[in-house]
Scaffold this motif. Structure first.
Motif, PDB file in Angstrom:
ATOM      1  N   SER A   1       0.846  -1.209   0.000  1.00 43.25           N
ATOM      2  CA  SER A   1       0.000   0.000   0.000  1.00 43.25           C
ATOM      3  C   SER A   1       0.881   1.258   0.000  1.00 43.25           C
ATOM      4  O   SER A   1       0.526   2.270  -0.615  1.00 43.25           O
ATOM      5  CB  SER A   1      -0.992   0.004   1.167  1.00 43.25           C
ATOM      6  N   TYR A   2       2.057   1.176   0.632  1.00 45.66           N
ATOM      7  CA  TYR A   2       2.945   2.350   0.595  1.00 45.66           C
ATOM      8  C   TYR A   2       3.511   2.559  -0.815  1.00 45.66           C
ATOM      9  O   TYR A   2       3.601   3.695  -1.296  1.00 45.66           O
ATOM     10  CB  TYR A   2       4.091   2.176   1.603  1.00 45.66           C
ATOM     11  N   VAL A   3       3.861   1.453  -1.482  1.00 51.16           N
ATOM     12  CA  VAL A   3       4.369   1.564  -2.853  1.00 51.16           C
ATOM     13  C   VAL A   3       3.287   2.171  -3.752  1.00 51.16           C
ATOM     14  O   VAL A   3       3.558   3.056  -4.573  1.00 51.16           O
ATOM     15  CB  VAL A   3       4.818   0.177  -3.379  1.00 51.16           C
ATOM     16  N   PHE A   4       2.021   1.725  -3.574  1.00 45.56           N
ATOM     17  CA  PHE A   4       0.895   2.301  -4.350  1.00 45.56           C
ATOM     18  C   PHE A   4       0.822   3.808  -4.149  1.00 45.56           C
ATOM     19  O   PHE A   4       0.634   4.581  -5.063  1.00 45.56           O
ATOM     20  CB  PHE A   4      -0.435   1.683  -3.902  1.00 45.56           C
ATOM     21  N   GLU A   5       0.967   4.199  -2.887  1.00 43.93           N
ATOM     22  CA  GLU A   5       0.817   5.619  -2.511  1.00 43.93           C
ATOM     23  C   GLU A   5       1.917   6.484  -3.152  1.00 43.93           C
ATOM     24  O   GLU A   5       1.659   7.585  -3.607  1.00 43.93           O
ATOM     25  CB  GLU A   5       0.936   5.665  -0.988  1.00 43.93           C
ATOM     26  N   ARG A   6       3.133   5.931  -3.221  1.00 42.76           N
ATOM     27  CA  ARG A   6       4.275   6.767  -3.641  1.00 42.76           C
ATOM     28  C   ARG A   6       4.604   6.711  -5.121  1.00 42.76           C
ATOM     29  O   ARG A   6       5.350   7.541  -5.612  1.00 42.76           O
ATOM     30  CB  ARG A   6       5.534   6.305  -2.880  1.00 42.76           C
ATOM     31  N   THR A   7       4.090   5.680  -5.803  1.00 45.11           N
ATOM     32  CA  THR A   7       4.556   5.499  -7.183  1.00 45.11           C
ATOM     33  C   THR A   7       3.544   6.017  -8.189  1.00 45.11           C
ATOM     34  O   THR A   7       2.377   5.625  -8.142  1.00 45.11           O
ATOM     35  CB  THR A   7       4.769   3.991  -7.463  1.00 45.11           C
ATOM     36  N   PRO A   8       3.966   6.851  -9.129  1.00 46.69           N
ATOM     37  CA  PRO A   8       3.008   7.321 -10.130  1.00 46.69           C
ATOM     38  C   PRO A   8       2.473   6.176 -10.985  1.00 46.69           C
ATOM     39  O   PRO A   8       1.279   6.077 -11.210  1.00 46.69           O
ATOM     40  CB  PRO A   8       3.823   8.293 -10.998  1.00 46.69           C
ATOM     41  N   THR A   9       3.356   5.270 -11.425  1.00 50.03           N
ATOM     42  CA  THR A   9       2.943   4.166 -12.289  1.00 50.03           C
ATOM     43  C   THR A   9       3.707   2.924 -11.856  1.00 50.03           C
ATOM     44  O   THR A   9       4.911   3.011 -11.580  1.00 50.03           O
ATOM     45  CB  THR A   9       3.303   4.482 -13.772  1.00 50.03           C
ATOM     46  N   LEU A  10       2.990   1.796 -11.795  1.00 53.24           N
ATOM     47  CA  LEU A  10       3.622   0.608 -11.201  1.00 53.24           C
ATOM     48  C   LEU A  10       3.364  -0.642 -12.041  1.00 53.24           C
ATOM     49  O   LEU A  10       2.246  -0.869 -12.507  1.00 53.24           O
ATOM     50  CB  LEU A  10       3.037   0.415  -9.790  1.00 53.24           C
ATOM     51  N   LEU A  11       4.422  -1.427 -12.225  1.00 50.17           N
ATOM     52  CA  LEU A  11       4.276  -2.732 -12.871  1.00 50.17           C
ATOM     53  C   LEU A  11       4.877  -3.769 -11.934  1.00 50.17           C
ATOM     54  O   LEU A  11       6.068  -3.701 -11.608  1.00 50.17           O
ATOM     55  CB  LEU A  11       5.036  -2.727 -14.215  1.00 50.17           C
ATOM     56  N   VAL A  12       4.030  -4.696 -11.468  1.00 47.05           N
ATOM     57  CA  VAL A  12       4.518  -5.717 -10.541  1.00 47.05           C
ATOM     58  C   VAL A  12       4.560  -7.056 -11.278  1.00 47.05           C
ATOM     59  O   VAL A  12       3.578  -7.441 -11.911  1.00 47.05           O
ATOM     60  CB  VAL A  12       3.599  -5.821  -9.305  1.00 47.05           C
ATOM     61  N   ILE A  13       5.727  -7.723 -11.219  1.00 44.86           N
ATOM     62  CA  ILE A  13       5.826  -9.056 -11.806  1.00 44.86           C
ATOM     63  C   ILE A  13       5.749 -10.051 -10.665  1.00 44.86           C
ATOM     64  O   ILE A  13       6.483  -9.927  -9.675  1.00 44.86           O
ATOM     65  CB  ILE A  13       7.165  -9.228 -12.564  1.00 44.86           C
ATOM     66  N   ALA A  14       4.841 -11.003 -10.758  1.00 44.80           N
ATOM     67  CA  ALA A  14       4.703 -11.962  -9.662  1.00 44.80           C
ATOM     68  C   ALA A  14       4.149 -13.260 -10.206  1.00 44.80           C
ATOM     69  O   ALA A  14       3.554 -13.292 -11.288  1.00 44.80           O
ATOM     70  CB  ALA A  14       3.771 -11.405  -8.591  1.00 44.80           C
ATOM     71  N   HIS A  15       4.359 -14.312  -9.438  1.00 42.76           N
ATOM     72  CA  HIS A  15       3.745 -15.601  -9.810  1.00 42.76           C
ATOM     73  C   HIS A  15       2.377 -15.671  -9.161  1.00 42.76           C
ATOM     74  O   HIS A  15       2.179 -15.130  -8.076  1.00 42.76           O
ATOM     75  CB  HIS A  15       4.615 -16.754  -9.322  1.00 42.76           C
ATOM     76  N   PRO A  16       1.443 -16.317  -9.826  1.00 46.69           N
ATOM     77  CA  PRO A  16       0.107 -16.381  -9.243  1.00 46.69           C
ATOM     78  C   PRO A  16       0.136 -17.087  -7.883  1.00 46.69           C
ATOM     79  O   PRO A  16       0.990 -17.909  -7.646  1.00 46.69           O
ATOM     80  CB  PRO A  16      -0.693 -17.183 -10.259  1.00 46.69           C
TER      81      PRO A  16
END
Ligand SMILES: Nc1ncnc2c1ncn2[C@@H]1O[C@H](COP(=O)(O)OP(=O)(O)OP(=O)(O)O)[C@@H](O)[C@H]1O
Length: 726
Positions: free
Chosen positions: A711-726
Motif C-alpha cells: 500500500s505504501y508503494v501504491f501511494e508513492r509510485t506514479p505508475t507501477l508494474l509488478v511481476i509476480a507468480h500467481p
C-alpha cells in the motif's frame, strides 16, 4: 550590485557589476563550455553550444544538466563540499570550477561563477568571455552573502557600538562570523576535471608527467657527467703522479654536484612513480566501471580478479623498470663513447655492439616466455577462484580421488614453464653482464700484443668496460621489470579499451526532457511498445516476439506468466538495461537514442529479482540513497528514514546501534531476505522515477508486511508494474 572586480588583464580597474562577471543559472551549460575551452581541458576545435537550462532550483536536476554539458565538453564535474570557514582556502585551489551563488540577485534567479584560476588573485570568466580578476574574499562574500545577511545585522550593531574603525569592523565581522558559522556546510561548487576517457597522454600532460620525465632524464645525465668528470680528474692525477690540493678540491666539488643531481633524480623518480601509478589506476578503474555486467559475468570473477591484480604490477613495475632502462640507456651511451675513445677503439666498440645484440635476443625471448607464463598464472588464479566459489558443487559431484586432477595438470604445466623461465633468467641476469667483462678483457688482448698503448687510453678502455658492465646490469633489471609490465598491460587491455568508450550516454534532448517536462498526467502514455523482439545472443530462440504494450500514468499493473516466459527480460528492456532487437519502444514519446541511457534509466526504475540485486558494503543510508546525489543532505536523509519506516523497517533500524548509519552488506549487519528486498524497494522509491517495476520483490514478505509495503508503494509510485507468480 557593484563589486570590486577588475575587468580584462588589468586593462581597467573600475568596480564591475555582479551581472558582468557571473552567468545566469540557466546558462550554466554555456558557462561550463567556455570554462572548459579557456582552461584548455576541451581540446576539440569545434565549438560546443549547450542550450539554456529550463528554469528550476532542484539540485539533482542541475547536477544532471551539468553532467550532460560536461560529457559534451570532454570534462567531468565533481561536486565539492566545504564549510563556511574554509571557503577562501577552497577558492584558492579549486579552479577550474563552477560556483552556484544563492538566488539573491535582483531578478530572483540564481547566478553562476566560472572560476578559471585559483591562487592569491582569482580569475573568473564573464558571460562576455572576458576574464575578471578579484581577491578571493570578494567571491567569498558573494557566495556566503545569504549567511552573512542572516547573522550580520545584529553583529554590525555590536561592532558599531564598540567604536571600531570601518576596516577593523569588516575584519572583526569576518572573524566572528567564521567562528560562529565555521562548520556550516557549503554546497553548490563543482570542480572541473578532464574526463577519465580522454587520451592517456593528455591526462599525463595535465598531471605534469612529461615535465617530470624530462627532469628525471636531465638530472641523471648531469649526475653521470659529473661522476665521469670526477673519474677523469682523479685518474689523470694518479697516472701523471701529480696530486695537488686544488685538484682534490675540484674532485670533491664534482662528486658533491653529482650527488646533488642524484638526489634530484631520486626525488623525481618517486614523484613520477606515484603519478604514473595513480594515473593508470584511475584509468583502469574507470574502464572496469564501464564494463557491462553481462561482460563481467561472461569473463568470470576469477579472470576479473586476476586482471585487477595486474594493475598493481603495471603501476609499480612499469615505473621502476622504466627508470632502470632510462638510466642504463644513459650509461650505455657514455660507455660506448669511452670504449671508442680508449685503447680498444673500434674493435672493443664492435664487440660491445655484438654483445648488446645478443642481449636484445635474450630479452626478446624472455618477453615471449613471460607472456606464456603469465597466461598460465592467470588461468590458475581464475581456476582457483572459480573452484573456491563453486567448491560445494564439486564436493557433491566429484569423487574425492579426482577433486584435484585438473589442478595437478595446471600446476605441473605451470612449474615446467617456470623452470624454463628461471633458466633464461640465470643467463640474462648473471651470464650477460659478467660475460661482457670477459669479452671486454679479451678484446683488449690485441692491443696488449702490439706496441704498448698510452696508460691513459688503457685506463679509459677499462673504465668503459666497467661502465658497460654496470649499464648491462641496470638494463637487465629494468627490462625484466618492463617485460613484466608489458605482459600485465596486455592482460589489462579490455579495461584500458573500455576506458576509451564514451561515458554514460546523456543527450541534450534527454536531459532537457528530464529537467523541464512535468510529471506525466494521469492517463498519459508512459511506455508504448510495438512489435518488440528480443533474444539472448545471436543464435538463441526469441524470448520476446511481437510484443505490444501500453503503460499509462497511474496504471497499477500485474504481470503474470509461466516461469521462463520472458517477464524479467521484458522488465530489463523497459528499464533500459537491455536493448531490444527490433520493434519500437517509446518512453513518453521519445525513443532510446533521443533520450540517452542515463535519462531513460532515471525515468524507469526496476527492482530486479533477489539474486540479481545487491546490498553493498556501506551504510544503510548509502544503500537506499544510491539513486540520488551523494553525499545526501538533511532532507534526503529524513526522506530515506521515512521511506524505510513506511516499508516496515522501523524495527530493524531501532535494533541497529547506528540506525541509518549502520554498516550493512557482506561484512556488516546481517539482513534477512525480506529486509533486503525492502531495502531494494526503498532504493527504487527514493529515485523518484516515473515508472517502477518490481520483479518478484514481495516473495519473501509475510502477509502483514506485504500489505503494508504494497500500500505504501501504491501511494508513492506514479505508475507501477509488478511481476509476480500467481
Ligand atoms: N542472461 C541470459 N542469457 C541467456 N538466456 C537467458 C538469460 N536470462 C534469461 N534467459 C532465458 O530467457 C528466458 C526468459 O527468462 P526470464 O528470466 O525473462 O523469464 P521469467 O518469465 O522472468 O521467468 P521466472 O518467472 O522464472 O523468473 C529463459 O528461457 C531463460 O533461460
Amino acid at each position: 550590485m557593484k563589486l570590486n572586480a577588475e575587468a580584462g588583464h588589468g586593462l581597467f580597474r573600475s568596480p564591475v557589476a555582479l551581472e558582468a562577471w557571473t552567468w545566469p543559472l540557466r546558462e550554466i551549460g554555456e558557462a561550463l563550455a567556455e570554462l572548459s575551452r579557456q582552461s584548455g581541458l576541451m581540446t576539440t576545435g569545434f565549438s560546443v553550444h549547450i542550450p539554456p537550462m529550463p528554469p528550476q532550483t532542484d539540485e539533482n536536476r542541475i547536477d544532471q544538466w551539468l553532467s550532460m554539458a560536461a560529457s559534451q565538453c570532454e570534462v567531468e564535474m565533481e561536486p565539492v563540499e566545504t564549510t563556511y570557514g574554509e571557503v577562501v582556502t577552497m577558492l584558492q585551489s579549486v579552479a577550474p570550477a563552477l560556483l552556484r551563488l544563492p538566488d539573491s540577485d535582483d531578478h530572483g534567479e540564481g547566478r553562476v561563477v566560472a572560476l578559471l584560476r585559483s591562487g592569491r588573485r582569482l580569475r573568473v570568466i564573464g558571460p562576455d568571455r572576458l576574464v575578471y580578476r578579484m581577491a578571493p574574499v570578494v567571491l567569498r562574500d558573494v557566495w556566503c552573502a545569504a549567511f552573512d545577511q542572516l547573522h550580520g545585522p545584529a553583529l554590525d550593531e555590536l561592532l558599531q557600538a564598540a567604536g571600531l574603525s570601518e576596516r577593523r569592523q569588516t575584519q572583526a565581522r569576518r572573524a566572528i562570523l567564521s567562528a560562529q558559522l565555521g562548520g556550516v556546510p557549503m554546497r553548490g561548487c563543482w570542480m572541473m576535471r578532464r574526463a577519465p576517457n580522454a587520451a592517456l597522454f593528455k591526462q599525463a600532460q595535465e598531471a605534469g608527467l612529461p615535465r617530470l620525465g624530462l627532469l628525471f632524464l636531465w638530472s641523471n645525465a648531469a649526475a653521470l657527467l659529473f661522476t665521469l668528470a670526477g673519474w677523469r680528474l682523479i685518474g689523470h692525477a694518479a697516472l701523471t703522479d701529480r696530486f695537488v690540493a686544488g685538484g682534490l678540491w675540484a674532485w670533491a666539488l664534482l662528486v658533491l654536484t653529482s650527488l646533488i643531481f642524484q638526489s634530484v633524480a631520486a626525488m623525481t623518480q618517486g614523484w613520477l612513480a606515484t603519478g604514473v601509478g595513480s594515473l593508470l589506476k584511475r584509468r583502469l578503474l574507470f574502464g572496469s566501471l564501464q564494463l557491462q555486467p553481462e561482460e563481467m559475468r561472461h569473463q568470470g570473477i576469477g579472470q576479473f580478479l586476476g586482471r585487477i591484480l595486474e594493475i598493481e604490477t603495471v603501476s609499480q613495475v612499469a615505473a621502476t623498470g622504466g627508470f632502470g632502462v632510462v638510466l642504463s640507456g644513459l650509461q650505455l651511451m657514455a660507455a660506448l663513447a669511452l670504449l671508442w675513445l680508449g685503447a680498444g677503439g673500434q674493435l672493443l666498440t664492435l664487440a660491445f655492439g655484438a654483445w648488446m645484440g645478443l642481449a636484445g635476443l635474450l630479452l626478446w625471448r624472455d618477453l615471449k616466455l613471460h607472456e606464456i607464463w603469465t597466461q598460465m598464472y592467470r588461468a590458475m588464479t581464475h581456476d582457483l577462484v572459480e573452484r573456491m566459489v563453486g567448491h560445494r558443487t564439486r564436493l557433491a559431484q566429484e569423487a574425492p580421488a579426482h577433486w584435484h586432477d585438473d589442478e595437478d595438470v595446471l600446476l605441473s604445466r605451470y612449474l615446467h614453464q617456470t623452470a624454463r623461465l628461471d633458466r633464461l633468467q640465470v643467463l640474462i641476469e648473471v651470464v650477460l653482464p659478467r660475460g661482457w667483462l670477459v669479452v671486454g678483457l679479451i678484446g683488449l688482448i690485441p692491443v696488449m700484443l702490439g706496441p704498448p698503448p698510452p696508460l691513459e687510453s688503457l685506463a679509459i678502455s677499462l673504465g668503459g668496460i666497467m661502465l658497460a658492465n654496470q649499464a648491462l646490469t641496470q638494463l637487465v633489471a629494468g627490462v625484466s621489470g618492463l617485460v613484466m609490465a608489458t605482459v600485465a598491460w596486455k592482460q589489462l587491455q579490455p579495461l584500458h579499451q573500455a576506458a576509451k568508450w564514451p561515458m554514460a550516454s546523456m543527450t541534450v534532448e534527454g536531459v532537457r526532457m528530464a529537467a523541464s517536462e512535468p510529471p506525466a498526467e494521469v492517463g498519459e502514455a508512459v511506455i508504448r511498445a510495438r512489435g518488440l523482439l528480443f533474444r539472448y545472443g545471436e543464435q538463441g530462440r526469441y524470448v520476446l516476439q511481437d510484443c505490444h504494450l501500453d503503460i499509462r500514468s497511474g496504471d497499477r499493473l500485474l504481470l503474470e506468466g509461466v516461469s521462463g516466459g520472458g517477464k524479467s527480460t521484458l522488465a530489463a528492456l523497459l528499464s533500459g538495461l537491455r536493448q531490444s532487437g527490433g520493434g519500437i519502444l517509446l518512453l513518453r514519446g521519445y525513443d532510446w537514442s533521443t533520450l540517452g541511457g542515463a535519462t531513460w534509466r532515471r525515468q524507469v526504475v526496476s527492482v530486479p529479482q533477489f539474486h540479481e540485486n545487491h546490498v553493498f558494503t556501506g551504510t544503510l543510508a548509502f544503500n537506499v540513497l544510491m539513486g540520488r546525489r551523494w553525499p545526501p543532505d538533511v532532507e534526503d536523509m529524513m526522506e530515506a528514514e521515512s521511506v524505510c519506516q513506511q516499508l516496515g523497517l522501523g524495527d530493524l533500524m531501532a535494533r541497529m546501534p547506528a540506525g541509518m548509519q549502520q554498516m550493512v552488506g557482506e561484512s556488516g549487519w546481517r539482513l534477512s531476505h525480506g529486509e533486503r528486498s525492502r531495502i531494494f524497494i526503498a532504493r527504487a522509491l527514493l529515485q523518484g522515477a516515473e515508472l517502477l517495476i518490481l520483479d518478484e520483490s514481495f516473495a519473501a514478505l509475510d502477509p502483514a508486511t506485504l500489505e503494508q509495503s504494497l500500500s505504501y508503494v501504491f501511494e508513492r509510485t506514479p505508475t507501477l508494474l509488478v511481476i509476480a507468480h500467481p
